[in-house]
Design a protein around this motif. Structure first.
Motif, PDB file in Angstrom:
ATOM      1  N   GLU A 147       0.810  -1.221   0.000  1.00 13.17           N
ATOM      2  CA  GLU A 147       0.000   0.000   0.000  1.00 13.17           C
ATOM      3  C   GLU A 147       0.851   1.283   0.000  1.00 13.17           C
ATOM      4  OE1 GLU A 147      -3.082  -0.179   2.983  1.00 13.17           O
ATOM      5  OE2 GLU A 147      -3.881  -2.055   2.168  1.00 13.17           O
ATOM      6  N   PRO A 148       1.678   1.453  -1.024  1.00 10.22           N
ATOM      7  CA  PRO A 148       2.557   2.620  -1.049  1.00 10.22           C
ATOM      8  C   PRO A 148       1.835   3.953  -1.198  1.00 10.22           C
ATOM      9  CG  PRO A 148       2.682   1.407  -3.109  1.00 10.22           C
ATOM     10  CD  PRO A 148       1.918   0.548  -2.160  1.00 10.22           C
ATOM     11  N   ASN A 149       0.595   3.949  -1.681  1.00 11.68           N
ATOM     12  CA  ASN A 149      -0.146   5.207  -1.778  1.00 11.68           C
ATOM     13  C   ASN A 149      -1.056   5.429  -0.573  1.00 11.68           C
ATOM     14  OD1 ASN A 149      -1.841   3.087  -2.637  1.00 11.68           O
ATOM     15  ND2 ASN A 149      -3.077   4.457  -3.910  1.00 11.68           N
ATOM     16  N   SER A 194       8.986   9.393  -6.343  1.00  7.84           N
ATOM     17  CA  SER A 194      10.172   9.098  -7.161  1.00  7.84           C
ATOM     18  C   SER A 194      11.134   8.162  -6.427  1.00  7.84           C
ATOM     19  CB  SER A 194      10.888  10.390  -7.560  1.00  7.84           C
ATOM     20  OG  SER A 194      11.287  11.127  -6.417  1.00  7.84           O
ATOM     21  N   ILE A 195      11.263   8.337  -5.098  1.00  5.86           N
ATOM     22  CA  ILE A 195      12.127   7.420  -4.349  1.00  5.86           C
ATOM     23  C   ILE A 195      11.487   6.036  -4.322  1.00  5.86           C
ATOM     24  CG2 ILE A 195      13.339   6.976  -2.177  1.00  5.86           C
ATOM     25  CD1 ILE A 195      13.116   9.934  -1.527  1.00  5.86           C
ATOM     26  N   PHE A 196      10.167   6.009  -4.167  1.00  5.36           N
ATOM     27  CA  PHE A 196       9.480   4.714  -4.193  1.00  5.36           C
ATOM     28  C   PHE A 196       9.698   4.029  -5.531  1.00  5.36           C
ATOM     29  CE2 PHE A 196       5.720   2.172  -5.294  1.00  5.36           C
ATOM     30  CZ  PHE A 196       5.861   1.184  -4.336  1.00  5.36           C
ATOM     31  N   ALA A 197       9.583   4.771  -6.623  1.00  2.00           N
ATOM     32  CA  ALA A 197       9.769   4.186  -7.946  1.00  2.00           C
ATOM     33  C   ALA A 197      11.180   3.617  -8.095  1.00  2.00           C
ATOM     34  CB  ALA A 197       9.497   5.237  -9.028  1.00  2.00           C
ATOM     35  N   HIS A 205       7.661   7.387 -13.819  1.00  3.37           N
ATOM     36  CA  HIS A 205       9.010   7.306 -13.254  1.00  3.37           C
ATOM     37  C   HIS A 205       9.800   6.120 -13.827  1.00  3.37           C
ATOM     38  CE1 HIS A 205       8.583  10.541 -10.425  1.00  3.37           C
ATOM     39  NE2 HIS A 205       7.568   9.982  -9.809  1.00  3.37           N
ATOM     40  N   GLY A 206       9.126   5.271 -14.620  1.00  8.98           N
ATOM     41  CA  GLY A 206       9.834   4.214 -15.330  1.00  8.98           C
ATOM     42  C   GLY A 206      10.042   2.920 -14.582  1.00  8.98           C
TER      43      GLY A 206
END
Length: 304
Positions: free
Chosen positions: A11-13, A27-30, A68-69
């Motif tokens: 559940e990162p969001n 962006s760090i999560f990505a 973010h790729g």
């Protein structure tokens, strides 16, 4: 034991699991996902890589992550939903929620947590389980009911606001099919009807006393698939590998999706398990270690 999939975070969001103040654009999560996905694939190309289940179900968040790729390094998109407890949509909307995600990705969608609590009434949980099974079995490849056991009140729930959330906080402790005293709720009988088609999601705490009971119940019910977790933060506890070994050995007869998550406080940008790590490669290295230990590649897997 079959570790069929590895989930990268949980559940990162949801700010109870990933701190947006530390990583406001994910962006760090990505970067964390991309590194972990590559590490898991290198360790065993046969393990399916699952993006940490989103909660709420949010197509725009998924598109943001994709920008973010990092989605090149996962095989499956996962969603979590609790429409009778926390989400502001009807349980009957499940097919549309799945379709909303399918519209923005070509990857398979799994429902890696779905549940209905018995906080308001145990009859509501019976209805919720039956309706969930009707709507999701056959619609998505994998479904995991949250959860087998109620969370004991004295353990506390992983959420930011606790009692300040009012009744929504207390719902955390009523999501199981079995009460803290070990007695089954009425919904357990309903789950048994679909246990071969709907897996279970059960977190096991460090040296969790419920582990052996869980295995016994799941075998009795005919459950084939289990989602659980191995905590990066717990890996720094005394005899962590001894506990991980015991947990994974006990689950040897199930097809396991293992979730890697929780930042060790001393490695976070902030000293909290929801914080992004100062060095995301540390998390990727943990994923490598766990896959090599519990899902080592075979000659056939590497060749494939």
């Amino acid at each position: 034991m079959t570790v069929e999939a590895a989930m990268i975070w949980n559940e990162p969001n949801n700010k109870s699991h990933w701190d947006p103040a530390v990583d406001p654009d994910w962006s760090i999560f990505a970067d964390t996902v991309a590194r972990a996905g590559r590490a898991i694939h290198r360790a065993n190309p046969g393990v399916t890589r699952v993006l940490g289940g989103m909660s709420p179900i949010d197509p725009s968040w998924l598109q943001r992550i994709e920008a973010h790729g990092c989605l090149d390094q996962v095989d499956v998109i996962a969603v979590h939903g609790f429409p009778l407890d926390w989400n502001l949509w009807s349980i009957h909307d499940w097919p549309q929620r799945i379709a909303d995600i399918e519209a923005v990705t070509d990857k398979p969608v799994w429902v890696t947590e779905v549940g209905v609590g018995s906080f308001g009434a145990e009859e509501v949980q019976v209805f919720g389980l039956k309706r969930t099974a009707e709507l999701l079995i056959g619609r998505v490849p994998n479904i995991y009911w949250y959860s087998l056991f109620d969370l004991p009140m004295e353990w506390g729930a992983e959420t930011r606001h606790r009692e300040a959330e009012g009744s929504s906080y207390y719902r955390h402790f009523y999501m199981g099919l079995i009460r803290p005293d070990g007695t089954p709720k009425p919904a357990l009988e309903e789950y048994a009807k679909v246990a071969s088609e709907m897996g279970l999601m059960q977190w096991f705490h460090y040296h969790d006393p419920r582990l052996d009971d869980a295995v016994e119940w799941m075998k009795r019910l005919g459950t084939r698939k289990l989602r659980t977790g191995l905590s990066w933060a717990d890996s720094f506890r005394p005899d962590a590998l001894g506990w991980f070994d015991r947990q994974m050995e006990a689950l040897a007869d199930f097809d396991v999706t293992v979730t890697f998550c929780f930042t060790p406080e001393h490695l976070g940008v902030q000293p909290h398990h929801t914080s992004a790590a100062r060095d995301p490669q540390g998390f990727a290295d943990f994923c490598t270690q766990m896959i090599e230990r519990y899902a080592p590649a075979t000659v056939e897997t590497v060749a494939a």
